[in-house]
Scaffold this motif. Structure first.
Motif, short mmCIF file in Angstrom:
data_model
loop_
_atom_site.label_atom_id
_atom_site.label_comp_id
_atom_site.label_asym_id
_atom_site.label_seq_id
_atom_site.Cartn_x
_atom_site.Cartn_y
_atom_site.Cartn_z
N LEU A 78 0.72 -1.18 0.29
CA LEU A 78 0.03 0.16 0.20
C LEU A 78 0.85 1.40 -0.01
N ARG A 117 -10.31 5.37 8.09
CA ARG A 117 -9.75 5.19 6.51
C ARG A 117 -8.64 4.00 6.38
N GLN A 136 -8.28 1.62 8.47
CA GLN A 136 -8.84 0.19 8.69
C GLN A 136 -9.66 -0.05 7.56
N HIS A 137 -10.12 0.82 6.68
CA HIS A 137 -10.97 0.28 5.54
C HIS A 137 -9.90 -0.23 4.35
N LYS A 138 -8.59 0.45 4.26
CA LYS A 138 -7.68 0.07 3.35
C LYS A 138 -7.07 -1.48 3.96
N GLU A 197 -8.47 -3.67 5.40
CA GLU A 197 -9.67 -4.78 5.19
C GLU A 197 -9.73 -5.10 3.92
N LYS A 198 -9.46 -4.31 3.05
CA LYS A 198 -9.74 -4.68 1.58
C LYS A 198 -8.57 -5.79 1.39
N HIS A 199 -7.36 -5.81 1.91
CA HIS A 199 -6.35 -6.98 1.71
C HIS A 199 -6.42 -8.02 2.75
N GLY A 250 -9.15 -8.68 5.16
CA GLY A 250 -10.36 -9.23 5.64
C GLY A 250 -10.96 -8.41 6.94
N SER A 251 -11.86 -8.88 7.59
CA SER A 251 -12.38 -8.13 8.67
C SER A 251 -11.23 -8.21 9.69
N PRO A 284 -17.98 -0.06 9.06
CA PRO A 284 -18.00 -1.44 8.67
C PRO A 284 -18.71 -2.29 9.62
#
Length: 350
Positions: A81, A101, A103-105, A107-109, A111-112, A249
Motif C-alpha cells: 500500500l 480510513r 482500517q478500510h484500506k 480490510e480490503k487486503h 479481511g475483517s 464497517p
C-alpha cells in the motif's frame, strides 16, 4: 506470514519516525502484529525481505526514494500500500477518521479486522449465574421509575469484543427501579443475537427488548439495536428503522447510535463505552459531551480489549472510568444526586 497469535503481520516503511510510531500504534489497536518498521534506506539492505502479509508505505516525497519501489515489488508477493495518508495528532476527530480510513484500506487486503465474541463464548456466558452483588436496594431518595413510562434519561451502552460479559456485569450490579432506559449497541455477528438475548434476558430488573418499529424506550428497558439497518427516533420519541445499513464497517455503528439518540434526547442522553476493538464512539462522544451528556468508559484493566474505551478516553470527554460494577454504582450515585437536587429545587421554589 501470520504472527504466532494468528493475526496478520504488517510491515511499515516511512522516512518519518513519528509516522512509523503512529502507524504501529494503529496496527496494534486493530489487533495486527507489527513486523519490520524502518526507513527506506534500512529496508534496501534486506534481500530477501522480512516476512509480512502487507506492506504500508508513507513517504514525505516518493521521488526521494526511486530504488525503494523496485526493491519492494521485486522481492515480495505481499500487497504493498503506497501513499498511506500521514497520521494527524492523536486524540482529535481528524485522527480517528484517519484510523477509520486506514482500517478500510487494510480490510480490503486482510479481511475483517475486528474480533467479535464467538457463539461458544456467548453460550458459556449465558449458562453462568448472575454474580452476587451487594447493596442492590434502590436508595431512599430515588423515586422508582414506572416501567410503562418513557424514560426521561437514556444511556447508550456501546460495546464490541468482551462487551456482553461487561454489560451483563454492569446490569447485575444495578438495583431495580432506576428511572432510566438503556439503548444497547453491541458489535456482534447477526446470527448470535438470540444467544445474546439469553445472556442478558435473565435479568428481572432490566428487560432486554429487541428494537421494534414504534417502540419507546421505557424505564427499565435495555433496547438491543439490530446490526443490519440503522435505527433512529421520530419526533414523538419512538424508534424507527431506516432502509439503509449502519455507516461504517460494523453494525450497529456506535458513533451513529450516539448521534441518533442524542439528536432526540439532547442532554438527557448519556453513554458508557465498554470493552471492544477499534475506535467506534470516539468521533461522536465529544459531540454528545458538548451538549451536556455524560461519557463514561470501562477501565482498561477489566476489558477483554480496551482499544474502544481507550480511544474515547483519549478525546478528553470522559468524566468517569471504572469496572462494570463501579460504573453501575456510579450510575446509582449520579441518579440519587440528581433526585436530591430536584427535591431541593422544588422545596426552595415552594
Amino acid at each position: 506470514m501470520a504472527s504466532r497469535c494468528g493475526r496478520p503481520t504488517v510491515a511499515v516503511v516511512s522516512d518519518s519516525v513519528l509516522q512509523r510510531h503512529r502507524l504501529q500504534e494503529a496496527l496494534a489497536k486493530f489487533g495486527l502484529a507489527g513486523g519490520f518498521s524502518g526507513d527506506p534506506s534500512r529496508l534496501l539492505v534486506y534481500s530477501p525481505l522480512p516476512d509480512a502479509q502487507l506492506w504500508l508505505i508513507t513517504l514525505e516525497d516518493e521521488a526521494d526514494h526511486p530504488a525503494l519501489f523496485d526493491h519492494l515489488l521485486g522481492n515480495t508477493d505481499a500487497p504493498v500500500l503506497f501513499g498511506v495518508d500521514p497520521a494527524p495528532r492523536p486524540g482529535g476527530t481528524d485522527y480517528f477518521r484517519w484510523e477509520r480510513r486506514l482500517q478500510h484500506k487494510l480490510e480490503k487486503h486482510l479481511g475483517s479486522l475486528e474480533e467479535l465474541d464467538s457463539e461458544d463464548s456467548l453460550e458459556e456466558l449465558a449458562s453462568t449465574d448472575p454474580a452476587p452483588a451487594d447493596n442492590l436496594e434502590l436508595p431512599h431518595w430515588i423515586t422508582p421509575g414506572a416501567k410503562d413510562r418513557p424514560a426521561e434519561e437514556v444511556w447508550v451502552l456501546g460495546a464490541s469484543l468482551g462487551g456482553p460479559a461487561a454489560v451483563k456485569d454492569f446490569l447485575d450490579h444495578l438495583p431495580a427501579g432506576l428511572p432510566v432506559g438503556f439503548v444497547y449497541a453491541q458489535h456482534i455477528d447477526g446470527n448470535f443475537t438470540e444467544v445474546l438475548t439469553r445472556v442478558l434476558g435473565r435479568h428481572a430488573h432490566y428487560r432486554l427488548r429487541h428494537a421494534e418499529e414504534g417502540m419507546t424506550v421505557n424505564n427499565g428497558d435495555v433496547v438491543l439495536l439490530p446490526v443490519e439497518h440503522e435505527w433512529t427516533f421520530t419526533h414523538q420519541g419512538t424508534l424507527t428503522e431506516k432502509a439503509t445499513p449502519w455507516p461504517g464497517p460494523y453494525g450497529p455503528s456506535i458513533d451513529q447510535v450516539l448521534l441518533n439518540v442524542g439528536d432526540h434526547f439532547g442532554p438527557r442522553c448519556h453513554a458508557i463505552l465498554f470493552s471492544g476493538m477499534g475506535n467506534d464512539g470516539a468521533i461522536a462522544a465529544p459531540l454528545l459531551r458538548a451538549h451536556g451528556g455524560r461519557i463514561w468508559v470501562q477501565d482498561s484493566a477489566s476489558c477483554a480489549n480496551s482499544s474502544m474505551p481507550d480511544s474515547v478516553a483519549e478525546t478528553g470527554c470522559t468524566s468517569f472510568t471504572g469496572t462494570p460494577a463501579q460504573l453501575a454504582r456510579e450510575l446509582v450515585k449520579t441518579i440519587e444526586e440528581s433526585c436530591l437536587l430536584k427535591r431541593r429545587h422544588q422545596r426552595d421554589s415552594a
